[in-house]
Design a protein around this motif. Structure first.
Motif, mmCIF file in Angstrom:
data_model
loop_
_atom_site.group_PDB
_atom_site.id
_atom_site.type_symbol
_atom_site.label_atom_id
_atom_site.label_comp_id
_atom_site.label_asym_id
_atom_site.label_seq_id
_atom_site.Cartn_x
_atom_site.Cartn_y
_atom_site.Cartn_z
ATOM 1 N N ARG A 171 107.307 -20.727 43.297
ATOM 2 C CA ARG A 171 107.973 -21.641 44.239
ATOM 3 C C ARG A 171 109.486 -21.411 44.235
ATOM 4 O O ARG A 171 110.128 -21.403 45.292
ATOM 5 C CB ARG A 171 107.674 -23.095 43.865
ATOM 6 N N HIS A 172 110.033 -21.252 43.026
ATOM 7 C CA HIS A 172 111.476 -21.039 42.895
ATOM 8 C C HIS A 172 111.898 -19.765 43.624
ATOM 9 O O HIS A 172 112.867 -19.764 44.399
ATOM 10 C CB HIS A 172 111.856 -20.958 41.413
ATOM 11 N N ARG A 175 111.614 -20.223 47.484
ATOM 12 C CA ARG A 175 112.709 -21.017 48.069
ATOM 13 C C ARG A 175 113.997 -20.193 48.127
ATOM 14 O O ARG A 175 114.745 -20.273 49.103
ATOM 15 C CB ARG A 175 112.924 -22.291 47.247
ATOM 16 N N THR A 179 116.020 -19.097 51.538
ATOM 17 C CA THR A 179 117.453 -19.382 51.677
ATOM 18 C C THR A 179 118.227 -18.118 52.026
ATOM 19 O O THR A 179 119.118 -18.125 52.874
ATOM 20 C CB THR A 179 118.005 -19.991 50.376
ATOM 21 N N VAL A 190 106.634 -20.876 51.414
ATOM 22 C CA VAL A 190 106.668 -21.965 50.426
ATOM 23 C C VAL A 190 105.434 -22.854 50.582
ATOM 24 O O VAL A 190 104.799 -23.251 49.597
ATOM 25 C CB VAL A 190 107.961 -22.799 50.575
#
Length: 549
Positions: A171-172, A175, A179, A190
């Protein structure tokens, strides 16, 4: 409790180090294979035994080394043409869930811990060597004290913590990627990881798999063509599943089935019909019906195992499949196009003519085949690929459905090359459409609609009074969400500057007119009026030119 928490953190740190090492190792190799420096000094010499991997192969090898979470995620991406290019998907399809077996003594200790009793107190006999080993669990065979042969599936130790850490890192990274590369937001990577996380965590709970087994058993209790194994709830826990041992033949072992007098065509037909019944009649299906999860029992009966991965279809998805099948039977590109757009939640689409032309061209390329020979699953997959090309959003449940259809079609086709899903699916599709337009259902829908309108008319005056009251009290709030925030801020800045300039010039014109009319020194007023008038004409001219451009 505190020591346990420290131990879990320690395991998470170890796992993070493993992931980082694998990523750095293969990332460095990929960089060396792409850079001039690497190709010059690190490329294998002529006659060297060292193998050169492509980018796709290196990605697959990296995923395999990262472990079960990433392997399962890679397998899902292999069936998602909306997210991964074809050349990568073909390589990801080679991913295998096989794992190195856990030490039998460790596994037996885990079984006794979950049972709460020594193995000898529950089983009259127990094979202490595992039958199979997968990424999440390990399987053994035993005989209960009551005499029933059973399969014992035990979960690997600490696998839940390892998977949760992997999901957190995925997930990190997702994201961060969105971005850095905003165009990735269109494919909702995501959201895919969140959905995947929910599904894989469900697989870790054997109570959920037990519930799935009971649900299938209830749905097919009157169908003699399918056997659903029994679960022994007295001994089953969240991490331990004990179920009936299935004595049957693998569908891959065609010679043995023929030697035992099984009818391959009946088995193929029954397998396809059962899966389609799951999908189109119940909307709840076994999502991975490959030969490894099916055994053939006497009487051409199919026994399904491994119910950890199941699919659930909404009425919208089932209607899509029915309408698509009817359009497929008539080779009607318009019906198929409408079904696909409704699936995507689109009522009016400005490129519908282009979309329908491509689908029509696809159907014409397959029209030389008789209906009984057409590959239904492949044509549906090709239609979905066209939708993806137009950047329309397909519900994720459809990709799981496509995988199940393709798997069962391959399974049936291997046993009976003459079988096709189209003729099998058609009666279910007609039945589903007939239910949709059943007079009783239409009457119910009309009644619900009338009730909604009556509620709207009844509540309308009160809603209007509430809105007016909030406006009067200054409590009305409105939220505006804009994706292109930078462009909006730039436009607002330019607009505010123009408003300020207009206000300033208007003030100058008014002041100069006042000086000319009432002032003692009319010359200054005339000069000020001329300057402000000139700038006003210049701004108007500039705006007109910009508008034309």
């Amino acid at each position: 409790m505190r020591l346990t928490r420290i131990y879990i953190i320690y395991l998470q740190l170890i796992r993070a180090k493993e992931i980082l090492f694998v990523l750095l190792k293969h990332g460095m190799r990929e960089w060396l294979s792409r850079s001039k420096f690497g190709r010059r000094f690190f490329s294998p010499r002529k006659g060297s035994q060292r193998q050169v991997h492509t980018t796709q192969e290196r990605l697959r090898i990296t995923i395999e080394e990262l472990g079960p979470t990433y392997i399962k995620f890679g397998q899902i991406l292999a069936d998602r043409p909306d997210m991964v290019a074809e050349r990568f998907r073909n390589e990801l399809k080679k991913l295998q869930s096989k794992a190195i077996p856990l030490d039998d003594e460790i596994a037996l200790n885990l079984i006794e811990k979950e049972l709460g009793y020594p193995i000898d107190e529950v089983f009259s006999s127990f094979d202490r060597q595992c039958l199979a080993s997968a990424s999440i669990g390990q399987v053994y065979k035993g005989v209960l004290k009551s005499g029933e042969e059973v399969i014992v599936k035990i979960q690997r130790p600490h696998i839940e913590n390892k998977i949760k850490l992997d999901l957190y890192l995925m997930r990190h990274l997702a994201r961060k990627a969105v971005t850095s590369y905003p165009e990735l937001a269109a494919i909702n990577i995501v959201g895919l990881i969140d959905e995947f996380g929910q599904n894989i965590l469900k697989e870790l709970d054997y109570y959920i798999e037990t519930s799935n087994i009971h649900r299938f058993s209830e749905l097919f209790k009157d169908d003699p063509r399918i056997h659903v194994p029994k679960v022994y709830m007295d001994y089953t826990t969240k991490r331990l599943l004990i179920m009936e041992y299935i004595s049957g033949i693998s569908p891959d072992n065609i010679p043995e089935m023929e030697a035992n007098g099984y009818d391959l065509k009946i088995i193929a037909r029954n397998g396809a019909d059962i899966v389609l019944k799951m999908i189109l009649q119940h909307g709840f299906f076994h999502a991975d019906p490959h030969p490894g999860n099916i055994f053939i029992m006497p009487g051409n009966v199919l026994a399904f195992i491994d119910f950890g991965m199941t699919g659930v279809l909404k009425p919208r998805d089932m209607n899509f499949l029915a309408n698509f099948a009817l359009g497929f039977a008539r080779m009607d590109s318009k019906s198929i196009t409408d079904a696909l757009l409704k699936l995507c939640g689109i009522r009016f689409y400005d490129r519908i003519d282009e979309l329908q032309f491509e689908i029509d061209d696809l159907l014409k390329r397959n029209s030389y085949l008789p209906f009984e020979k057409m590959d239904f699953a492949k044509i549906m997959q090709d239609c979905v690929n066209i939708i993806v090309k137009y950047e329309l959003q397909i519900p994720s449940s459809i990709f799981l459905l496509l995988k199940a259809l393709a798997t069962i079609e391959k399974f049936a086709g291997k046993l009976d090359p003459d079988i096709a899903l189209g003729p099998v699916i058609l009666p279910y599709a007609k039945s589903l459409v007939a239910k949709k337009y059943d007079p009783r259902r239409l009457a119910s829908d009309i009644y619900d609609t009338i009730t909604d309108y009556i509620s709207l008319i009844r509540d309308f005056p009160g809603d209007v009074n509430e809105i007016l009251y909030k406006i009067k009290e200054g409590k009305m709030q409105h939220e505006i969400n804009v994706k292109e925030s930078q462009a909006l801020l730039k436009s607002l800045k330019q607009f505010s500057q123009r408003i300020a300039l207009v206000v300033l010039l208007t003030g100058m014109i008014l002041c100069s007119v006042m000086l000319v009319v009432w002032g003692s020194d009319k010359t200054f007023g005339k000069v000020a009026f001329g300057i402000s008038f000139f700038f006003s004409i210049w701004i108007v001219f500039k705006l007109l030119v910009k508008t034309r451009v």
